[in-house]
Structure formats: C-alpha cells, structure tokens
Design a protein around this motif. Structure first.
Motif, PDB file in Angstrom:
ATOM      1  N   ASP A  86      38.274  45.570  26.639  1.00  0.00           N
ATOM      2  CA  ASP A  86      38.530  47.016  26.649  1.00  0.00           C
ATOM      3  C   ASP A  86      38.098  47.700  27.944  1.00  0.00           C
ATOM      4  O   ASP A  86      37.857  48.895  27.960  1.00  0.00           O
ATOM      5  CB  ASP A  86      37.838  47.683  25.454  1.00  0.00           C
ATOM      6  N   LEU A  87      38.019  46.960  29.047  1.00  0.00           N
ATOM      7  CA  LEU A  87      37.569  47.556  30.305  1.00  0.00           C
ATOM      8  C   LEU A  87      38.659  47.669  31.367  1.00  0.00           C
ATOM      9  O   LEU A  87      38.444  48.276  32.411  1.00  0.00           O
ATOM     10  CB  LEU A  87      36.398  46.747  30.876  1.00  0.00           C
ATOM     11  N   SER A  88      39.818  47.084  31.099  1.00  0.00           N
ATOM     12  CA  SER A  88      40.868  47.074  32.127  1.00  0.00           C
ATOM     13  C   SER A  88      41.386  48.474  32.461  1.00  0.00           C
ATOM     14  O   SER A  88      41.949  48.702  33.531  1.00  0.00           O
ATOM     15  CB  SER A  88      42.040  46.191  31.685  1.00  0.00           C
ATOM     16  N   GLY A  89      41.177  49.448  31.556  1.00  0.00           N
ATOM     17  CA  GLY A  89      41.634  50.812  31.795  1.00  0.00           C
ATOM     18  C   GLY A  89      41.030  51.474  33.017  1.00  0.00           C
ATOM     19  O   GLY A  89      41.508  52.537  33.458  1.00  0.00           O
ATOM     20  N   ILE A  90      39.976  50.876  33.596  1.00  0.00           N
ATOM     21  CA  ILE A  90      39.361  51.410  34.817  1.00  0.00           C
ATOM     22  C   ILE A  90      40.389  51.540  35.951  1.00  0.00           C
ATOM     23  O   ILE A  90      40.240  52.364  36.850  1.00  0.00           O
ATOM     24  CB  ILE A  90      38.170  50.521  35.252  1.00  0.00           C
ATOM     25  N   ALA A  91      41.455  50.756  35.875  1.00  0.00           N
ATOM     26  CA  ALA A  91      42.475  50.796  36.931  1.00  0.00           C
ATOM     27  C   ALA A  91      43.334  52.056  36.878  1.00  0.00           C
ATOM     28  O   ALA A  91      44.014  52.386  37.857  1.00  0.00           O
ATOM     29  CB  ALA A  91      43.368  49.554  36.827  1.00  0.00           C
ATOM     30  N   GLU A 119      40.466  44.077  40.303  1.00  0.00           N
ATOM     31  CA  GLU A 119      40.966  42.702  40.315  1.00  0.00           C
ATOM     32  C   GLU A 119      40.718  42.127  38.920  1.00  0.00           C
ATOM     33  O   GLU A 119      39.618  42.264  38.377  1.00  0.00           O
ATOM     34  CB  GLU A 119      40.248  41.835  41.357  1.00  0.00           C
ATOM     35  N   ILE A 120      41.728  41.505  38.330  1.00  0.00           N
ATOM     36  CA  ILE A 120      41.595  40.915  36.997  1.00  0.00           C
ATOM     37  C   ILE A 120      41.488  39.406  37.135  1.00  0.00           C
ATOM     38  O   ILE A 120      42.335  38.760  37.750  1.00  0.00           O
ATOM     39  CB  ILE A 120      42.784  41.304  36.108  1.00  0.00           C
ATOM     40  N   MET A 121      40.428  38.844  36.557  1.00  0.00           N
ATOM     41  CA  MET A 121      40.125  37.424  36.713  1.00  0.00           C
ATOM     42  C   MET A 121      40.047  36.737  35.349  1.00  0.00           C
ATOM     43  O   MET A 121      39.906  37.397  34.323  1.00  0.00           O
ATOM     44  CB  MET A 121      38.799  37.259  37.465  1.00  0.00           C
ATOM     45  N   ILE A 419      49.064  45.331  33.513  1.00  0.00           N
ATOM     46  CA  ILE A 419      48.276  44.187  33.985  1.00  0.00           C
ATOM     47  C   ILE A 419      49.080  43.400  35.019  1.00  0.00           C
ATOM     48  O   ILE A 419      48.560  43.007  36.069  1.00  0.00           O
ATOM     49  CB  ILE A 419      47.852  43.286  32.810  1.00  0.00           C
ATOM     50  N   LYS A 420      50.351  43.184  34.741  1.00  0.00           N
ATOM     51  CA  LYS A 420      51.207  42.464  35.696  1.00  0.00           C
ATOM     52  C   LYS A 420      51.325  43.233  37.007  1.00  0.00           C
ATOM     53  O   LYS A 420      51.402  42.647  38.085  1.00  0.00           O
ATOM     54  CB  LYS A 420      52.586  42.232  35.081  1.00  0.00           C
ATOM     55  N   GLU A 421      51.321  44.554  36.906  1.00  0.00           N
ATOM     56  CA  GLU A 421      51.383  45.396  38.103  1.00  0.00           C
ATOM     57  C   GLU A 421      50.135  45.224  38.952  1.00  0.00           C
ATOM     58  O   GLU A 421      50.212  45.091  40.185  1.00  0.00           O
ATOM     59  CB  GLU A 421      51.512  46.862  37.645  1.00  0.00           C
ATOM     60  N   VAL A 422      48.966  45.212  38.297  1.00  0.00           N
ATOM     61  CA  VAL A 422      47.699  45.011  39.015  1.00  0.00           C
ATOM     62  C   VAL A 422      47.678  43.632  39.672  1.00  0.00           C
ATOM     63  O   VAL A 422      47.295  43.487  40.840  1.00  0.00           O
ATOM     64  CB  VAL A 422      46.498  45.156  38.047  1.00  0.00           C
TER      65      VAL A 422
END
Length: 503
Positions: A86-91, A119-121, A419-422
């Motif tokens: 639930d942290l990806s929204g930071i983008a 950056e998503i890892m 996510i794909k955009e990031v």
C-alpha cells in the motif's frame, strides 16, 4: 500562565531547531490540537534510527509515508519495505479531501499535494527491478548465520568458500554451492582431504537440507546475477529530490527466512560499501522496514546478534533504520535501546496481556508533567501519535501527543497501468532485469567430472584391449582416475533422485 500557554511554550522550546527539520504535525493537550505548536524532527538525528508502532488502522503507514515524502523533498533517498502493498501511491499526488484541509488547519500547516520520484523493486517474479546478490558476496559468515549452522558446520562453509577462492570457482547461486558441497564429499573427497582436511558427510547433509529449506522460500530467485549495486539506492532526480525505492514484498509475507536473508545481506552490503559519515547534518539513506516483526520472530540467536551489531554500527555510515510494527515489544530490547525516534500510535487494551504491554510501552517514553502516558496510548485517535525524538544535540525532546500531518501523495496503491508507467521510466530496469547465468562452480565441476569420466572410459577400453582385468582392488587403488569414475557413477546412480528433488 495557564496550562495551555505553559504547554505551548514547553513544546516550542523543546522543538526549536537551528538546522533543517521535518514537521510531523502539531502537539495536542487534553485532546485539543495546539495550532502552530509544531513537532519537528531534525535531519541531523535521523541516522539514530527509529520506531513507528501502533495497532492496526491507527495510521502507521501514513506516518511512514509522511517521513518518506519529506525526506525525498529534502534530497534524501529512501528505501521502503512494502509488505502490504500500500505504499506505491507515493508516486502520485494526493487528490485532496475536506478532512485533510480541516486537519491541516488545526495543525497550522498549509497542505500541498504532489507525487515523488519512485523506483519499484522486487525480490520475486513480481513486476519491478530485480534485486539479487551472489553467494560469494554473501560470504561464509552471513550464509552460516542465515542457515543457523553449528560451529562445525560453519567451518565447512568457510572451507568451501576457501576452496572456491583457491580454485577460481565462482559461487553465484545456490546450485553452485550445493554442487561444491557434493563434490567435497564424493568426487573430490581426496582432493579436499589433502588440502583442507576431512569433511563430514553428515554435516554436509545437514547444510544441504537447510539450503533446500531456504530454496523453498524462494531464495533461488534472490541468489544470482546481476548483483544489485547499493549505490543505486542513493540516486537524486533532476529536481534534487531523493528517489523513494519501494520493494514490493506482498508475496513473501509467509516466507520470513527469505525476508531476513535479504534484509541482512542488504544491511551488510551497505555497511561495507558506504564511507564513514561522522557527525553529518543529514542522513545518506533512510530505510523503513514494515512488518518488522517478520525479521525478529523466527530469527536464531546468532542472526539476532548479527542484526543488533549492524544496527549499532550502520549509523556511522549515515544510514537511518526505522522499524514499523504493531507493538514495540516486537523489537528486541537491545535494538529498541538504539532507537532515537519513537512514533507511537494508539494501542488497544482488550486483554490483561494487552494492558501489561501498554504499561511496558509507556515506560519507554520520557516522563511528562502534561501526560499520563499509559492513558494517552489507549485514547489516541487515528492519525494521532505520541512522539519522542532527539534534538540536534542528541537530547530527548519533550514527549508530545501529536496530530499528524497528512501525506502529500496518494494514500492508495497504484493501478497496474500506473505501475507499468513508473517501470517504463526506470533507468534501472534495463540494468538489472536481464538474467545472467555465466559459467560458475556448477558448470566447471560438471565439466571436470565429465572429463574424468571420459578419461576413465579410455583407460577401461585400453585395459580391455590388452586383456588386463579391471576388477582388481589393487589396480583400482593405483588409478585415481578410476576412483573419480567410481565415485561419479555412485553419486548419479544412488543420489540421482535426491538431485532431482533439490533442484
């Protein structure tokens, strides 16, 4: 002077900072928010580590988000362990809400909406930049700690690493390590005994079983190439903001050994790579470990000692570690004692055990003339927390029940498209997501065995042609090549099933 005026002055004096700082929110007294009584954390002390704790639904994740955003804004890179996803929204910027505006009006802080460089890892097959490390980089000591080996077994692991160094056998993944272990007790038994001493087959069997256990938790995805360079965690974007590196761990919540393995290797690599910072005005990197109890719950004593040592030492490298968990008792006392910042959200007292835990938690905070700490811990609302920090001289700040500011970014996950955009914008994807399987110990030893087998076949053919028998015990003992053949045939014939299972 009334209680409110006295309290306001108490907070204002305790949280006056000369250097740069992060505003966490405004102090509260008797449930009322004291507008402009800002609770601040100096950047200078953020390498002193910290704890964010509280019951489910009290706002821990949002506090983590607020800290990560503000660090990024100050040009400080962040690494987040995202176990709940639930942290990806930071983008993405926050869409805003009337309740957010109301909260910030009480605090006395204007609300600003914006997204941050992300950056998503990933440690697994999830979309993201793949994080890997080789067995050689892990080293014998760390590998032994993760496998929870005995002293004798640790010695065997050290010998295996020494043999591979001496013979230029790269240990890249777990199949390399397993192959060398098997070779040391079968095909290469005499070679090992001559140079390194006898290796117990029962001990190597135990080590192999523990490696299989680690593989079953997905470690084969982590060990290998291309190794992740920790320097890529401290990148700054074109606007001078630090990258927020989010490691997606939603699929390894039930694999704590893999999580511990990764965390310990990462901290060890950072400690060995980063230069000494001394008394710096700001941290080099800040790590947030969500669901931190997963590291400690199933850790052996040896592993806990290793973690405690790294926590004590890594701050000198300018690294801040922040543990996020439900209860402070989830973190060992020796680690808890090293933490400078404590953000404690509400705890719930449903049982006698809960009430006892609250009393113990209250004792971890400075005594305050304005609060009954144990009582406040159970009465805090969502988005409110008790904060105890260090000032710029390393002294504890006044204890403050705090109305926390809202995150500037979205308090929700990214969609698959986002996510794909990031990932499409990431410069690290191309660097790390190409799988590499170069020649290493596994391939080299297999080639060595095949060569020995072919030479043994030639010897056998020559003896058959000349009419000499190949069944003599003395003849076999005098011919080391035939020994290799016999042993190699044995391992394939008898242990073939085992080899299929462990691959």
């Amino acid at each position: 002077m009334g209680d409110k005026e006295k309290f306001f002055e108490h907070i204002e004096q305790g949280y006056t900072m000369k250097g740069d700082s992060i505003v966490m929110g405004a102090a509260m007294l008797d449930g009322e928010t004291m507008t402009n009584a800002f609770v601040k954390i100096p950047l200078k002390t953020l390498n002193r580590h910290g704890l964010i704790a509280g019951a489910t639904g009290t706002g821990k994740t949002k506090t983590l988000q607020v800290l990560a955003e503000n660090l990024s804004d100050k040009g400080i890179p962040v690494l987040l362990m995202d176990l709940k996803g639930d942290l990806s929204g930071i983008a993405q910027p926050s869409p805003g809400h009337p309740k957010i505006d109301e909260r910030h009006a009480k605090i006395g802080l204007p609300f600003e909406s914006k997204g941050f460089p992300v950056e998503i890892m990933s440690l697994s097959d999830q979309d993201g930049i793949r994080l890997r490390a080789t067995v050689s980089e892990f080293g014998p000591v760390l590998l032994s700690r993760i496998l929870d080996l005995s002293e004798a077994q640790e010695g065997i692991v050290a010998v295996v690493f020494k043999y591979c160094d001496d013979n230029k056998l790269p240990l890249l993944d777990l199949k390399d390590f397993k192959k060398v272990l098997q070779y040391a007790t079968e095909e290469g038994k005499e070679e090992f005994q001559e140079s390194y001493g006898r290796i117990s087959t029962s001990s190597t069997g135990t080590i192999l079983r523990k490696i299989i256990e680690l593989e079953q938790q997905g470690a084969n995805l982590f060990f290998g190439e291309k190794s992740f360079d920790v320097e890529d965690l401290v990148r700054i974007d074109e606007n001078g903001r630090g990258y927020v590196n989010i490691i997606r761990l939603t699929d390894i919540q039930d694999r704590p050994k893999l999580f511990s393995t990764f965390m310990l290797s990462l901290l060890a690599e950072i400690y060995s790579t980063f230069p000494e910072q001394g008394d710096s005005d700001r941290p080099e990197l800040v790590l947030f470990i969500d669901e931190a109890h997963l590291i400690f719950d199933n850790a052996s004593k040896a592993l806990l000692n290793q973690i405690e040592s790294i926590v004590k030492l890594i701050r000198s490298k300018g690294i801040g570690l922040y543990f996020v968990t439900q209860n402070p008792t989830d973190v060992p006392d020796d680690v808890l004692a090293q933490l400078g910042l404590k953000v404690q959200h509400a705890l719930r007292a449903f049982t006698a055990k809960d009430r006892q835990a609250i009393k113990l938690t209250a004792q971890n905070y400075p005594i305050s003339e304005f609060y009954d700490t144990a009582e406040v811990l159970t009465s805090l609302g969502t988005g409110e927390a008790l904060i105890s920090a260090l000032d710029e001289k390393g002294r504890p700040t006044p204890l403050a029940a705090t109305m926390m500011r809202a995150p500037m970014s979205r308090m929700d996950v990214l969609t698959d498209t986002e996510i794909k955009e990031v990932l499409g914008k990431s410069k690290l994807i191309k660097k790390y997501n190409e799988e590499v399987d170069r020649e290493s110990a596994y391939e080299i030893l297999n080639a060595k065995m095949e060569k020995a087998e072919k030479e043994a076949e030639k010897v056998k053919e020559q003896k058959t042609t000349t009419g000499r028998t190949t069944t003599s015990r003395s003849s076999t003992r005098m011919n080391p090549v035939v020994k290799v053949l016999t042993s190699a045939t044995f391992i394939r014939g008898v242990l073939g099933v085992l080899k299929k299972v462990i691959r």
